[in-house]
Motif scaffolding. Structure first.
Motif, mmCIF file in Angstrom:
data_model
loop_
_atom_site.group_PDB
_atom_site.id
_atom_site.type_symbol
_atom_site.label_atom_id
_atom_site.label_comp_id
_atom_site.label_asym_id
_atom_site.label_seq_id
_atom_site.Cartn_x
_atom_site.Cartn_y
_atom_site.Cartn_z
ATOM 1 N N GLU A 177 0.829 -1.203 0.000
ATOM 2 C CA GLU A 177 0.000 0.000 0.000
ATOM 3 C C GLU A 177 0.865 1.256 0.000
ATOM 4 O O GLU A 177 0.596 2.214 -0.734
ATOM 5 N N ALA A 178 1.897 1.253 0.829
ATOM 6 C CA ALA A 178 2.777 2.415 0.913
ATOM 7 C C ALA A 178 3.472 2.678 -0.419
ATOM 8 O O ALA A 178 3.572 3.830 -0.876
ATOM 9 N N GLU A 179 3.942 1.613 -1.059
ATOM 10 C CA GLU A 179 4.639 1.759 -2.337
ATOM 11 C C GLU A 179 3.721 2.303 -3.420
ATOM 12 O O GLU A 179 4.062 3.251 -4.138
ATOM 13 N N ARG A 180 2.549 1.694 -3.551
ATOM 14 C CA ARG A 180 1.651 2.097 -4.629
ATOM 15 C C ARG A 180 1.033 3.468 -4.362
ATOM 16 O O ARG A 180 0.800 4.245 -5.286
ATOM 17 N N GLN A 181 0.747 3.777 -3.088
ATOM 18 C CA GLN A 181 0.193 5.085 -2.769
ATOM 19 C C GLN A 181 1.192 6.189 -3.094
ATOM 20 O O GLN A 181 0.820 7.261 -3.590
ATOM 21 N N ASP A 182 2.462 5.903 -2.850
ATOM 22 C CA ASP A 182 3.508 6.876 -3.181
ATOM 23 C C ASP A 182 3.542 7.129 -4.684
ATOM 24 O O ASP A 182 3.675 8.277 -5.131
ATOM 25 N N GLU A 183 3.411 6.054 -5.478
ATOM 26 C CA GLU A 183 3.392 6.201 -6.932
ATOM 27 C C GLU A 183 2.181 7.013 -7.382
ATOM 28 O O GLU A 183 2.284 7.901 -8.232
ATOM 29 N N LEU A 184 1.019 6.709 -6.806
ATOM 30 C CA LEU A 184 -0.210 7.388 -7.212
ATOM 31 C C LEU A 184 -0.187 8.866 -6.836
ATOM 32 O O LEU A 184 -0.764 9.705 -7.542
ATOM 33 N N SER A 185 0.483 9.184 -5.754
ATOM 34 C CA SER A 185 0.510 10.581 -5.301
ATOM 35 C C SER A 185 1.184 11.497 -6.307
ATOM 36 O O SER A 185 0.987 12.721 -6.260
ATOM 37 N N ARG A 186 1.951 10.918 -7.222
ATOM 38 C CA ARG A 186 2.645 11.723 -8.224
ATOM 39 C C ARG A 186 1.912 11.765 -9.567
ATOM 40 O O ARG A 186 2.440 12.276 -10.551
ATOM 41 N N THR A 187 0.683 11.237 -9.623
ATOM 42 C CA THR A 187 -0.076 11.254 -10.868
ATOM 43 C C THR A 187 -0.876 12.552 -11.006
ATOM 44 O O THR A 187 -1.162 13.242 -10.016
ATOM 45 N N TYR A 188 -1.248 12.842 -12.246
ATOM 46 C CA TYR A 188 -2.092 14.019 -12.500
ATOM 47 C C TYR A 188 -3.415 13.900 -11.747
ATOM 48 O O TYR A 188 -3.893 14.864 -11.145
ATOM 49 N N ASP A 189 -4.031 12.714 -11.801
ATOM 50 C CA ASP A 189 -5.360 12.543 -11.213
ATOM 51 C C ASP A 189 -5.348 12.763 -9.702
ATOM 52 O O ASP A 189 -6.310 13.304 -9.139
#
Length: 260
Positions: free
Chosen positions: A229-241
């Motif tokens: 969760e921590a890894e993927r949330q970090d990735e998502l936090s850098r998306t446009y959406d």
């Protein structure tokens, strides 16, 4: 992209895949299986596609299962046929980082039932039914059903469905948690359209991450899931959406997601 056994229609963010062998109730031939897999992979690679819909041509059947006349064509064994044609299709559906909606317009039997259960959301006509019909020809469920069934309905119910092969109405399937929703046939297209519209406008990368992480949760412990969760949330936090969603929340307006 043209196919012999399906209709593949990507339009306005939606890739619609229609099994197109109505003369044999959309039975799964090697060609049909390979076409479905190729279409799913094409949708995965197309950034414009944000949701996939799978359905069957005709009014009676979504998919009647394996085409027993053609199913062994070119295969050394039934196991070889599964590894070559069925398993890649199921893996493509489960691994595509986009929601896959099953528009269950009729019977889903045998591997056709497996195909439906592999989708993320199943919306069925109340006239449809599902059946793990393998036992009627002395075989066991395949194409992923032994994985999906116990996770959806529990071990005892899964054993009952697999060992009897009985017909399960769409309404009963909803009640036991096998599928998401059953609606009158006259409302099927409307309800599917509403669900598709939601996902077409949702934050696609977040939805894809949810799908992949939920898949992983089935075979992971709590510590592993917390780290994932921590890894993927970090990735998502850098998306446009994610940026758009946070900004829209602060500005008290509706977010406009791009799937990026």
């Amino acid at each position: 992209m043209n196919f012999d056994n399906i209709l593949f229609e990507p339009f306005a963010g939606v890739a619609r895949i229609t099994l197109n062998r109505p003369q044999v109730y959309n039975a799964l031939s090697p060609g049909l299986l390979q076409d479905i897999t190729a279409a799913i992979n094409a949708a995965a690679e197309d950034d414009a596609v944000r949701v996939v819909v799978i359905t069957g041509a005709g009014e009676k059947a979504f998919c009647s299962g394996a085409d027993l006349k053609e199913g062994m064509a070119g295969a050394k064994s039934l196991g070889d046929s599964l590894r070559t044609n069925y398993n890649p299709m199921i893996m493509a559906i489960r691994s595509i980082p986009k929601p896959v909606i099953c528009r269950l317009n009729g019977v889903a039997a045998g591997a056709g039932c497996s195909l439906a259960l592999a989708c993320d959301v199943v919306i069925a006509s109340e006239e449809a039914y599902l059946s793990q019909i393998f036992v009627n020809i002395g075989l066991m469920p395949d194409a992923g059903s032994t994985f999906f069934l116990p996770r959806l309905v529990g071990m005892q119910r899964a054993f009952e469905l697999a060992s009897t092969g009985r017909k399960v109405s769409a309404v009963e399937a909803v009640q036991m948690g096998l599928i998401y929703r059953a609606v009158p046939s006259s409302e099927l297209d409307l309800v599917v359209s509403e669900v598709v519209s939601y996902y077409r406008n949702a934050p696609t990368k977040a939805i894809g991450a949810m799908k992949q992480v939920l898949n992983q949760s089935l075979n992971s412990n709590l510590e592993q899931m917390l780290e994932l969760e921590a890894e993927r949330q970090d990735e998502l936090s850098r998306t446009y959406d994610a940026s758009e969603g946070i900004m829209a929340f602060l500005q008290k307006r509706k977010a406009v997601y791009r799937g990026k």
